[in-house]
Design a protein around this motif. Sequence first.
Motif, PDB file in Angstrom:
ATOM      1  N   GLN A   1       0.984  -1.358  -0.057  1.00 37.39           N
ATOM      2  CA  GLN A   1      -0.055  -0.060  -0.181  1.00 37.39           C
ATOM      3  C   GLN A   1       0.796   1.205   0.078  1.00 37.39           C
ATOM      4  N   CYS A   2       0.363   2.530  -0.754  1.00 31.98           N
ATOM      5  CA  CYS A   2       0.934   3.668  -0.727  1.00 31.98           C
ATOM      6  C   CYS A   2       0.636   4.011   1.002  1.00 31.98           C
ATOM      7  N   PRO A   3       2.014   4.548   1.657  1.00 32.18           N
ATOM      8  CA  PRO A   3       1.877   5.181   2.824  1.00 32.18           C
ATOM      9  C   PRO A   3       0.887   6.512   3.072  1.00 32.18           C
ATOM     10  N   ALA A   4       1.034   7.078   1.838  1.00 26.20           N
ATOM     11  CA  ALA A   4       0.285   8.498   1.864  1.00 26.20           C
ATOM     12  C   ALA A   4      -0.994   8.426   1.626  1.00 26.20           C
ATOM     13  N   CYS A   5      -1.708   7.529   0.680  1.00 27.27           N
ATOM     14  CA  CYS A   5      -2.954   7.382   0.251  1.00 27.27           C
ATOM     15  C   CYS A   5      -3.570   6.230   0.478  1.00 27.27           C
ATOM     16  N   LEU A   6      -2.812   5.278   0.835  1.00 27.14           N
ATOM     17  CA  LEU A   6      -3.350   3.876   1.055  1.00 27.14           C
ATOM     18  C   LEU A   6      -3.840   3.074  -0.009  1.00 27.14           C
TER      19      LEU A   6
ATOM     20  N   LYS B   1       6.785   5.890  -8.017  1.00 27.98           N
ATOM     21  CA  LYS B   1       5.995   6.972  -7.596  1.00 27.98           C
ATOM     22  C   LYS B   1       4.282   6.282  -7.565  1.00 27.98           C
ATOM     23  N   CYS B   2       3.759   6.930  -6.748  1.00 31.13           N
ATOM     24  CA  CYS B   2       2.175   5.944  -6.412  1.00 31.13           C
ATOM     25  C   CYS B   2       1.544   6.556  -7.800  1.00 31.13           C
ATOM     26  N   ALA B   3       0.854   5.716  -8.135  1.00 33.97           N
ATOM     27  CA  ALA B   3       0.196   5.813  -9.392  1.00 33.97           C
ATOM     28  C   ALA B   3      -1.002   6.738  -8.992  1.00 33.97           C
ATOM     29  N   TYR B   4      -1.526   6.654  -7.814  1.00 31.26           N
ATOM     30  CA  TYR B   4      -2.867   7.310  -7.588  1.00 31.26           C
ATOM     31  C   TYR B   4      -2.588   8.752  -7.167  1.00 31.26           C
ATOM     32  N   CYS B   5      -1.273   8.698  -6.160  1.00 31.36           N
ATOM     33  CA  CYS B   5      -1.369  10.400  -5.532  1.00 31.36           C
ATOM     34  C   CYS B   5      -0.241  10.818  -5.919  1.00 31.36           C
ATOM     35  N   GLY B   6       0.759  10.139  -6.619  1.00 30.20           N
ATOM     36  CA  GLY B   6       2.030  10.717  -6.851  1.00 30.20           C
ATOM     37  C   GLY B   6       3.235  10.780  -5.960  1.00 30.20           C
TER      38      GLY B   6
HETATM   39 ZN   LIG Z   1      -0.524   7.088  -2.921  1.00 36.70          ZN
END
Ligand SMILES: [Zn+2]
Length: 197
Positions: free
Chosen positions: A164-169, A186-191
């Motif tokens: 999971q992305c720690p920033a946007c989960l 780079k997170c695909a959803y929040c960058g």
């Molecule tokens: Zn993210």
Amino acid sequence: MRRPMRPRRPRGPRRRGPLPPPALDAARRELSRANRLLESGQALEAAEIFARVADRAAQHGIPVRASHLAARAAQAFLVSGEVDRAQAQVRRAVRLSLRAGQMALAARLAHRALAELEERGYSAEAAALREEFDAQLQRVGLSLAEGPVGPAQGATPRPELPAQCPACLGPVHPDEVEWVDRTSVKCAYCGSIIKAQ
Ligand SMILES: [Zn+2]
């Protein structure tokens, strides 16, 4: 005397400027809320948030991110039983990545979405979409029948990424993320930048 010609605005929907950092932070917060909602069974509310953040990314000229977000919205709509809205978001995800020149990404997102539709018993819907996507992908020299494009043969093994992305989960799909260096993506959803474990 003739007045000098004003440069014409490009046709089509007006593109807004890049998102300022506070807007990106707000998007991350919205996405983490949506991911929590999805986890706690409130899939419809989550789907609507994903779709809204996808709209914003598309309006601000971040089509690849918008495409991932639309695919995420599709998943959540599917979980909530809104199959028509799920299909619309999948179409949008594929269209956005094709338009951005990301052919392999379009194929991966289409492939995953079709598998999810089938898993939930929407075989007829999946078959219809498969035909549609196959036609679109064939025009750019790809085919869904070949399955998702894997990593190149002989490629260096990648370090393991968190789930999971720690920033946007949001979930981290190793095949769908952009690597910024050998140990981070780079997170695909929040960058956000996500470090390998
Ligand atoms: Zn993210």
